[in-house]
Design a protein around this motif. Structure first.
Motif, PDB file in Angstrom:
ATOM      1  N   ASP A 356      17.812  -4.888 -31.676  1.00  0.00           N
ATOM      2  CA  ASP A 356      19.153  -5.125 -31.904  1.00  0.00           C
ATOM      3  C   ASP A 356      19.505  -5.867 -33.249  1.00  0.00           C
ATOM      4  O   ASP A 356      18.906  -7.067 -33.268  1.00  0.00           O
ATOM      5  CB  ASP A 356      19.879  -5.753 -30.887  1.00  0.00           C
ATOM      6  CG  ASP A 356      21.450  -5.679 -30.960  1.00  0.00           C
ATOM      7  OD1 ASP A 356      21.875  -5.653 -31.917  1.00  0.00           O
ATOM      8  OD2 ASP A 356      22.153  -5.615 -29.917  1.00  0.00           O
ATOM      9  N   ASP A 417      11.981   7.688 -31.392  1.00  0.00           N
ATOM     10  CA  ASP A 417      13.152   6.986 -31.216  1.00  0.00           C
ATOM     11  C   ASP A 417      13.374   5.838 -32.048  1.00  0.00           C
ATOM     12  O   ASP A 417      14.268   5.512 -32.587  1.00  0.00           O
ATOM     13  CB  ASP A 417      13.260   6.472 -29.672  1.00  0.00           C
ATOM     14  CG  ASP A 417      13.451   7.620 -28.602  1.00  0.00           C
ATOM     15  OD1 ASP A 417      13.722   8.618 -29.049  1.00  0.00           O
ATOM     16  OD2 ASP A 417      13.201   7.680 -27.411  1.00  0.00           O
ATOM     17  N   ILE A 449      20.751   2.082 -33.830  1.00  0.00           N
ATOM     18  CA  ILE A 449      21.973   2.285 -33.288  1.00  0.00           C
ATOM     19  C   ILE A 449      21.610   3.224 -32.122  1.00  0.00           C
ATOM     20  O   ILE A 449      20.721   4.119 -32.045  1.00  0.00           O
ATOM     21  CB  ILE A 449      22.932   3.324 -34.306  1.00  0.00           C
ATOM     22  CG1 ILE A 449      22.739   2.645 -35.559  1.00  0.00           C
ATOM     23  CG2 ILE A 449      23.874   4.068 -33.671  1.00  0.00           C
ATOM     24  CD1 ILE A 449      23.992   1.499 -35.318  1.00  0.00           C
ATOM     25  N   ARG A 450      22.242   2.857 -30.785  1.00  0.00           N
ATOM     26  CA  ARG A 450      21.700   3.514 -29.580  1.00  0.00           C
ATOM     27  C   ARG A 450      22.426   4.875 -29.452  1.00  0.00           C
ATOM     28  O   ARG A 450      21.884   5.846 -28.591  1.00  0.00           O
ATOM     29  CB  ARG A 450      22.267   2.569 -28.482  1.00  0.00           C
ATOM     30  CG  ARG A 450      21.809   1.036 -28.611  1.00  0.00           C
ATOM     31  CD  ARG A 450      20.130   1.127 -28.517  1.00  0.00           C
ATOM     32  NE  ARG A 450      19.850  -0.341 -28.531  1.00  0.00           N
ATOM     33  CZ  ARG A 450      18.423  -0.411 -28.508  1.00  0.00           C
ATOM     34  NH1 ARG A 450      17.517   0.371 -28.413  1.00  0.00           N
ATOM     35  NH2 ARG A 450      18.017  -1.856 -28.648  1.00  0.00           N
ATOM     36  N   GLU A 451      23.637   4.965 -29.770  1.00  0.00           N
ATOM     37  CA  GLU A 451      24.358   6.389 -29.796  1.00  0.00           C
ATOM     38  C   GLU A 451      23.946   7.380 -30.415  1.00  0.00           C
ATOM     39  O   GLU A 451      23.418   7.359 -31.426  1.00  0.00           O
ATOM     40  CB  GLU A 451      25.911   6.057 -29.994  1.00  0.00           C
ATOM     41  CG  GLU A 451      26.686   5.153 -29.247  1.00  0.00           C
ATOM     42  CD  GLU A 451      26.424   3.618 -29.651  1.00  0.00           C
ATOM     43  OE1 GLU A 451      26.071   3.646 -30.686  1.00  0.00           O
ATOM     44  OE2 GLU A 451      26.767   2.670 -28.811  1.00  0.00           O
ATOM     45  N   ASN A 452      23.905   8.865 -29.726  1.00  0.00           N
ATOM     46  CA  ASN A 452      23.525  10.045 -30.530  1.00  0.00           C
ATOM     47  C   ASN A 452      22.185   9.936 -31.113  1.00  0.00           C
ATOM     48  O   ASN A 452      21.724  10.504 -32.018  1.00  0.00           O
ATOM     49  CB  ASN A 452      24.406  10.314 -31.550  1.00  0.00           C
ATOM     50  CG  ASN A 452      25.747  10.336 -31.346  1.00  0.00           C
ATOM     51  OD1 ASN A 452      26.404  11.160 -30.104  1.00  0.00           O
ATOM     52  ND2 ASN A 452      26.790   9.946 -32.095  1.00  0.00           N
ATOM     53  N   VAL A 456      23.422   9.048 -37.580  1.00  0.00           N
ATOM     54  CA  VAL A 456      24.415   8.323 -37.923  1.00  0.00           C
ATOM     55  C   VAL A 456      24.932   8.954 -39.280  1.00  0.00           C
ATOM     56  O   VAL A 456      26.123   8.647 -39.772  1.00  0.00           O
ATOM     57  CB  VAL A 456      24.201   6.775 -38.459  1.00  0.00           C
ATOM     58  CG1 VAL A 456      23.896   6.097 -37.141  1.00  0.00           C
ATOM     59  CG2 VAL A 456      23.006   6.489 -39.513  1.00  0.00           C
ATOM     60  N   ASN A 459      28.764  10.250 -39.361  1.00  0.00           N
ATOM     61  CA  ASN A 459      29.880   9.095 -39.766  1.00  0.00           C
ATOM     62  C   ASN A 459      29.414   8.301 -40.854  1.00  0.00           C
ATOM     63  O   ASN A 459      30.246   7.252 -40.979  1.00  0.00           O
ATOM     64  CB  ASN A 459      29.747   8.021 -38.415  1.00  0.00           C
ATOM     65  CG  ASN A 459      29.964   8.928 -37.027  1.00  0.00           C
ATOM     66  OD1 ASN A 459      30.688   9.675 -37.069  1.00  0.00           O
ATOM     67  ND2 ASN A 459      29.158   8.681 -35.925  1.00  0.00           N
TER      68      ASN A 459
END
Length: 475
Positions: A356, A417, A449-452, A456, A459
Motif C-alpha cells: 500500500d 497480481d 490498486i486492489r480494485e479490478n 487502471v 480510468n
C-alpha cells in the motif's frame, strides 16, 4: 602463412593499449616469395590533463558533473596507464512529500552534491597468479587497480562517504565475448548525518539496517556477450550475467576465532573491546542477467526486447537474529521505475510487491528480487528525429518481510497480481554522439490498486502520464 584475422588482431591489440596515436601496418614482398611485415607507430603524448563535463542520468534523476583528469601513459615503460580524477557532481533529487515540519519545503533544482577523487592503474596483462605466456594477446588482457573516495550530501536524506578499493582482470575471449573478474572489491560506507525527522528509521529494522555504516568485501564476476557489428544494420544480441558474493571469508574467520557478536547476533570488525563498537560487514549473494534482442526490421525501424532477472539474497552477517530479517545494503538493493526502467512510474516509486502506498515512501522502496520485461519499437522520423512505442512490465520484491510489509514479499502464486504494466510513446533527438530522449508513459496495471485486478487504464487521465527525460536509449 598470411592470415587476415591475425592482422586485424594485431591492429586491435595495439589500439587497445591506448598509447599509440597512429598505427600503420604494411607488407613488402621479398624475393623469396615471403612478406616482410612493417609496423609503424606514432605515440601519443605520455602525460595529459583534461577537463570533462558530463550530463548524468542515475536512477531516473538528471544531473551535471565535471572531472579534472590526469593521465600518464606508459608509466613504467610497459604501456601501463595511471589515471587520476577529481570529480564533482550535482544531481536533481526530488524530496519526499511532507519534508519538514510545516509541509513540503522548497527544494533547489540540484539538491544532491557529491565530490571525490578516483585513481586507476591499468596494466596490459594479467598479473598473478596467471602466467602471461598462457594468455593469448588477442584476449587483450588487463589488470586494473582502483581506489576512490566519494562524499555525498543529499538534502532531506543523509550525508555519507563511500571508500572503494578493488583489483581485477578483464579480457576478451573473442570478438563478442568479454569477461570481468574482480577477486577483491572492498567498499566502506559511512553515514555522517541521517535525517530522522520525516521518517522513523530507528523504529523500522528494515530501513535501520539499510542505512547504517557497513563494510562490504566482495568477489564479482561478469560475462558479456555482444555480437553487434558497428556500422552494419543486422540483428544482434546483448547478454550480461553478473555474480557477486560478499562477507563469507570474514564470517568464517570470525567463526574460527570465536569472536564476540553484537546485540543482533552478528560479527563486527575493528572492535575496540566492545562487540557493538566495531563496523558491521555485509554478507550476501547477488546474481542478475540482462538479455536484449535487437531485431532490425528494415533500414528505418527496429524492434527491441529486454528481460532482466535479478536476485540478491542476504544471509549470515546480514541477518538480524532478533527480528529474523535479512537486509541487503542500500546500494546493492534493486529499485523500480524511472527513465531506463518501467517508465510509467518515476524512479523509486514502484513496489516492492503490491504494498500500500500509504505505508511506504521512496526511501523504503527497495527490493531483493527484480523481474522486468520491455518491448520497444523504434522508427526514424527524419534524419535526426526518431520515435518509439513501448510496453514495460515488472516489479521488485523482498525475500524477507515483516508484518508491515507482508504484501512486499515474493510469492510465486502472486507474481501476476504484483506485476506493474505501463505503455507509452517517445521521441529521440539523435545527434550520433549524443541521444536526447523524452518518453511519456501511462500506467495500465498498478499492483498497488486492489480494485479490478489493478487495471487502471480505463480510468486514466492526462494527469496520470509520467514524463521521463533521458540521455541515450533506455536499453
Amino acid at each position: 602463412m598470411f592470415k587476415l584475422d591475425k592482422l586485424e588482431d594485431t591492429h586491435r591489440h595495439l589500439a587497445n593499449l591506448q598509447v599509440f596515436k597512429f598505427i600503420n601496418i604494411n607488407f613488402i614482398e621479398t624475393s623469396e616469395d615471403k612478406l616482410d611485415c612493417i609496423i609503424q607507430l606514432t605515440t601519443m603524448p605520455k602525460q595529459s590533463f583534461s577537463f570533462e563535463t558530463e550530463g548524468t542520468h542515475s536512477t531516473g534523476k538528471l544531473g551535471v558533473a565535471g572531472n579534472v583528469v590526469y593521465r600518464n601513459k606508459n608509466s613504467f615503460k610497459g604501456a601501463e596507464i595511471i589515471e587520476l580524477k577529481l570529480k564533482g557532481a550535482l544531481e536533481a533529487q526530488s524530496a519526499l512529500v511532507g519534508a519538514g515540519k510545516t509541509g513540503a519545503e522548497t527544494t533547489p533544482l540540484f539538491n544532491t552534491v557529491e565530490i571525490g577523487p578516483e585513481g586507476k592503474f591499468y596494466i596490459p596483462k594479467l598479473l598473478f597468479p596467471v602466467k602471461e605466456e598462457k594468455i593469448p594477446k588477442r584476449y587483450n588482457p588487463k589488470t586494473v587497480f582502483t581506489s576512490a573516495y566519494n562524499f555525498q550530501k543529499r538534502r532531506h536524506y543523509y550525508s555519507r562517504s563511500l571508500a572503494k578499493i578493488s583489483f581485477g582482470y578483464d579480457w576478451k575471449e573473442s570478438e563478442y565475448k568479454k569477461h570481468i573478474f574482480n577477486p577483491l572489491e572492498l567498499n566502506f560506507v559511512e553515514i555522517y548525518k541521517l535525517d530522522t525527522t520525516n521518517f522513523k528509521i530507528a523504529d523500522d529494522p528494515l530501513i535501520k539496517y539499510s542505512y547504517q555504516d557497513h563494510l562490504t568485501i566482495a568477489c564479482k564476476y561478469s560475462f558479456i556477450f555482444n555480437n553487434q557489428q558497428i556500422n552494419k544494420k543486422a540483428n544482434f544480441v546483448y547478454f550480461r550475467a553478473n555474480l557477486e558474493f560478499a562477507g563469507n571469508l570474514l564470517r568464517l574467520t570470525n567463526n574460527l576465532l570465536e569472536s564476540k557478536t553484537d546485540s543482533t547476533g552478528n560479527y563486527r570488525i575493528f572492535n575496540k573491546g566492545n562487540s557493538n563498537e566495531g563496523i558491521p560487514f555485509s554478507q550476501y549473494f547477488k546474481g542478475d542477467i540482462d538479455f536484449r534482442y535487437y531485431n532490425i526490421l528494415n533500414q528505418n525501424s527496429t524492434l527491441v526486447f529486454r528481460t532482466i532477472i535479478g536476485v540478491g539474497a542476504p544471509y549470515g552477517n546480514s541477518r538480524d537474529t532478533v527480528t529474523g530479517l535479512a537486509v541487503l545494503p542500500f546500494e546493492k538493493s534493486y529499485y523500480a521505475g524511472g527513465a531506463n526502467d518501467i517508465r510509467a512510474w518515476k524512479a523509486r516509486t514502484l513496489g516492492p510487491g503490491s504494498i500500500d502506498t500509504s505505508k511506504i515512501n521512496s526511501l523504503y522502496r527497495l527490493g531483493d528480487i527484480k523481474l522486468e520485461g520491455n518491448i520497444e519499437y523504434r522508427f526514424d522520423i527524419t534524419d535526426i528525429f526518431q520515435g518509439a512505442a513501448f510496453i514495460d512490465a515488472g516489479n521488485i520484491w523482498l525475500i524477507d518481510a515483516d508484518s508491515l510489509r507482508e504484501d512486499a514479499k515474493f510469492k510465486f502464486n502472486t507474481i501476476y497480481d504484483d506485476l506493474a504494466i505501463g505503455a507509452g510513446i517517445g521521441i529521440r533527438l539523435n545527434y550520433t554522439f549524443i541521444i536526447i530522449r523524452l518518453d511519456a508513459a501511462l500506467p495500465f496495471k498498478d499492483p498497488m490498486i486492489r480494485e479490478n485486478g489493478g487495471w487502471v487504464v480505463r480510468n486514466a487521465s492526462i494527469g496520470d502520464i509520467n514524463l521521463s527525460f533521458g540521455i541515450g536509449y533506455p536499453f
